[in-house]
Scaffold this motif. Structure first.
Motif, mmCIF file in Angstrom:
data_model
loop_
_atom_site.group_PDB
_atom_site.id
_atom_site.type_symbol
_atom_site.label_atom_id
_atom_site.label_comp_id
_atom_site.label_asym_id
_atom_site.label_seq_id
_atom_site.Cartn_x
_atom_site.Cartn_y
_atom_site.Cartn_z
ATOM 1 N N GLY A 98 29.020 29.725 39.981
ATOM 2 C CA GLY A 98 29.939 29.193 38.935
ATOM 3 C C GLY A 98 29.443 28.273 38.142
ATOM 4 O O GLY A 98 28.027 28.333 37.871
ATOM 5 N N GLY A 99 30.108 27.440 37.411
ATOM 6 C CA GLY A 99 31.146 26.903 38.186
ATOM 7 C C GLY A 99 31.046 26.375 39.458
ATOM 8 O O GLY A 99 30.088 26.078 40.048
ATOM 9 N N THR A 100 32.396 26.018 40.142
ATOM 10 C CA THR A 100 32.154 25.532 41.591
ATOM 11 C C THR A 100 32.753 26.368 42.366
ATOM 12 O O THR A 100 34.086 26.168 42.763
ATOM 13 C CB THR A 100 32.775 24.188 41.613
ATOM 14 N N PRO A 101 32.175 27.437 43.127
ATOM 15 C CA PRO A 101 33.145 28.418 43.995
ATOM 16 C C PRO A 101 33.661 27.839 44.924
ATOM 17 O O PRO A 101 34.504 28.270 45.890
ATOM 18 C CB PRO A 101 32.038 29.714 44.192
ATOM 19 N N SER A 102 33.010 26.630 45.790
ATOM 20 C CA SER A 102 33.498 26.038 46.809
ATOM 21 C C SER A 102 34.844 25.503 46.483
ATOM 22 O O SER A 102 35.477 25.091 47.511
ATOM 23 C CB SER A 102 32.604 24.996 47.310
ATOM 24 N N LEU A 103 35.306 25.563 45.116
ATOM 25 C CA LEU A 103 36.773 25.149 44.799
ATOM 26 C C LEU A 103 37.841 26.388 45.127
ATOM 27 O O LEU A 103 38.926 26.084 45.299
ATOM 28 C CB LEU A 103 36.917 24.529 43.446
ATOM 29 N N ALA A 104 37.330 27.301 45.331
ATOM 30 C CA ALA A 104 38.098 28.570 45.511
ATOM 31 C C ALA A 104 38.527 28.673 46.996
ATOM 32 O O ALA A 104 37.987 27.947 47.748
ATOM 33 C CB ALA A 104 37.367 30.038 45.025
ATOM 34 N N SER A 105 39.489 29.311 47.265
ATOM 35 C CA SER A 105 39.950 29.511 48.480
ATOM 36 C C SER A 105 39.226 30.522 49.416
ATOM 37 O O SER A 105 38.783 31.479 48.858
ATOM 38 C CB SER A 105 41.421 30.284 48.485
ATOM 39 N N PRO A 106 38.926 30.159 50.397
ATOM 40 C CA PRO A 106 38.202 31.320 51.305
ATOM 41 C C PRO A 106 38.915 32.660 51.343
ATOM 42 O O PRO A 106 37.994 33.729 51.489
ATOM 43 C CB PRO A 106 38.168 30.609 52.738
ATOM 44 N N HIS A 107 40.153 32.564 50.960
ATOM 45 C CA HIS A 107 40.990 34.074 51.021
ATOM 46 C C HIS A 107 40.390 34.635 49.843
ATOM 47 O O HIS A 107 40.266 36.096 49.990
ATOM 48 C CB HIS A 107 42.320 33.488 50.876
ATOM 49 N N THR A 108 40.160 34.003 48.604
ATOM 50 C CA THR A 108 39.405 34.773 47.728
ATOM 51 C C THR A 108 38.244 35.390 47.919
ATOM 52 O O THR A 108 37.915 36.502 47.612
ATOM 53 C CB THR A 108 39.242 33.694 46.528
ATOM 54 N N VAL A 109 37.310 34.404 48.540
ATOM 55 C CA VAL A 109 36.064 35.151 48.943
ATOM 56 C C VAL A 109 36.084 36.305 49.867
ATOM 57 O O VAL A 109 35.472 37.272 49.680
ATOM 58 C CB VAL A 109 35.031 33.942 49.671
ATOM 59 N N ALA A 110 36.985 36.259 50.924
ATOM 60 C CA ALA A 110 37.472 37.546 51.694
ATOM 61 C C ALA A 110 37.889 38.752 51.071
ATOM 62 O O ALA A 110 37.487 39.524 51.557
ATOM 63 C CB ALA A 110 38.225 36.805 52.868
ATOM 64 N N ALA A 111 38.663 38.295 50.094
ATOM 65 C CA ALA A 111 39.144 39.522 49.650
ATOM 66 C C ALA A 111 38.145 40.176 48.615
ATOM 67 O O ALA A 111 38.036 41.529 48.778
ATOM 68 C CB ALA A 111 40.437 39.014 48.555
ATOM 69 N N VAL A 112 37.312 39.635 48.039
ATOM 70 C CA VAL A 112 36.332 40.239 47.089
ATOM 71 C C VAL A 112 35.344 40.952 48.241
ATOM 72 O O VAL A 112 34.898 42.235 48.079
ATOM 73 C CB VAL A 112 35.573 39.164 46.242
ATOM 74 N N LEU A 113 34.795 40.442 49.204
ATOM 75 C CA LEU A 113 34.144 40.881 50.225
ATOM 76 C C LEU A 113 34.717 42.324 50.761
ATOM 77 O O LEU A 113 33.966 43.219 50.960
ATOM 78 C CB LEU A 113 33.543 39.981 51.312
#
Length: 442
Positions: A98-113
């Protein structure tokens, strides 16, 4: 996704040289596909931050009223679209930056993966890295990211001096950084990287080396040393221009770098790239893809990519950049499935320049086999053997050309940008001296 060298002036000069070394005949032909044509890394850009740091010129936006569900949906859609367009069958690594991806929800990370795993093969052991800032990554949140599929962290400490952190506009303190580092190591043992910045205004060699020594008491197995690059348009650049801060001293920065890399070598770290050091085999496989010119897909606002689109009747690697502004990017993704702002076919010489400049950043350099995957006609010996200017670099012990390939010595890695000023023109000359019969399709 910056990959800074050591000396900003030399780096800029080398960049200008790369820009001058272009094919001028206007012809095109299919490129050698290079290694791992059906394999790629995936970079995912989260564009939001709590605030903009004083030195930062990246594509970042302050996170106010972010519609994360919409952003998540678009990241998933663009990942699916570009994976299909590229024909990639295996994703070797995923990097959330990023940016600061640790500001994103873990749900967003899981959805992309999950989207990646459904669209192509994502091995269970694939490296999945998340950049994290100390103030946005308490232990409970890091644990949630681990549950979402993250298995490696890159923590932006930047400094262990509170005055320097304030100068850089960081929102954390040195104690915050060390606490986050300790929590990260307990959750991701052997898989935590930290960044330390050098060459700041007013920074001195002794105190900075003291920071590095302190960090060695707390760090895991990967450290990145980055020299500050003053970027026009940043608050720090303006302060230096106005005389409020002294300009960084490049000689002091060079001394910090040389002393720092010696300390890390003594501590058992391998300098496997200009700015990156690892021990116990903890190299970043994602960044290794960049340095060895593998394919990578860039997802998200302003993300960059290098891959070979399929189905167009020809196979030419393209440099891609996604639309910068998040709202405009999302509109384009919803309309077209992706928000590519620009895609530019890379000429063969351009690609070879990247292979040379990026490969020499690593301690392995460029093997003969790797070079021939991109250029089966001209060997490394053809390009760089029996050249007076290159022979001088070999005699000085800065460069090695042997049965393994072409690489920098320990001393040469520290001055890579200046070496490229000699090597890039040799590549251009060798390319231009090829006879028409030796270049199929011309």
């Amino acid at each position: 996704m910056a990959l800074p060298g050591v000396r900003a002036g030399a780096r800029a000069a080398a960049t200008k040289m790369v820009q001058r070394c272009r094919r001028v005949d206007g012809t095109e032909r299919s490129q050698s596909p290079g290694p791992g044509t059906q394999r790629a890394a995936l970079y995912v850009h989260w564009p939001y931050c709590e605030k903009r740091c004083s030195y930062c010129k990246f594509n970042k936006y302050i996170s106010r009223g972010v519609e994360e569900a919409a952003m998540r949906s678009c990241l998933v859609t663009e990942a699916q679209t570009l994976l299909q367009l590229s024909g990639v069958q295996r994703v070797e690594s995923v990097f959330f930056g990023g940016g600061t991806p640790s500001l994103a929800s873990p749900h967003t990370v899981a959805a992309v993966l999950e989207a990646v795993a459904q669209a192509t093969y994502l091995p269970t052991h694939s490296e999945v890295t998340l950049e994290a800032n100390p103030t946005s990554a308490p232990g409970s949140r890091l644990a949630a990211f681990r549950a979402a599929g993250v298995n490696r962290l890159s923590i932006g400490l930047q400094s262990l001096d509170d005055t320097e952190l304030q100068l850089l506009g960081r929102t954390h303190s040195a104690s915050d950084a060390l606490q986050t580092l300790a929590e990260a190591r307990s959750l991701f043992p052997g898989r935590v990287s930290v960044d330390l910045m050098l060459g700041l205004p007013t920074q001195q060699v002794g105190p900075w080396l003291g920071q590095l020594q302190e960090l060695l008491c707390h760090c895991d197995d990967h450290i990145s040393l980055y020299q500050l690059s003053l970027e026009r348009g940043t608050a720090l650049f303006a302060q230096v221009q106005q005389g409020a801060l002294p300009a960084p001293d490049p000689e002091l920065a060079a001394e910090m770098y040389q002393e720092g890399r010696a300390i890390l070598r003594e501590a058992g770290f391998r300098q496997y790239e200009v700015s990156n050091f690892a021990r116990n085999g903890a190299l970043s496989t994602h960044n290794w893809t960049y340095w060895h010119c593998g394919q990578y897909l860039g997802i998200g606002p302003g993300a960059h990519g290098r891959f070979m689109p399929q189905g167009a009747g020809r196979y030419v690697r393209e440099a891609r950049i996604q639309t910068l502004e998040p709202n405009n990017w999302m509109k384009e993704v919803m309309l077209f499935g992706h928000g590519t702002r620009k895609h530019t076919p890379l000429g063969e010489l351009e690609l070879l320049e990247e292979v040379l400049a990026m490969g020499l950043r690593t301690d392995v350099g460029i093997t003969h086999q790797h070079w021939q995957q991109f250029e089966p006609q001209l060997t490394l010996w053809d390009v760089f053997g029996a050249r007076k200017e290159v022979d001088m670099l070999l005699e000085q012990g800065l460069l090695l050309l042997d049965h393994r390939g072409l690489r920098c010595s320990w001393e040469g890695l520290a001055v890579l940008d200046s070496l490229l000023l000699t090597l890039l023109p040799r590549l251009q000359e060798a390319w231009q001296q090829r006879t028409p019969s030796s270049v199929p399709g011309r």
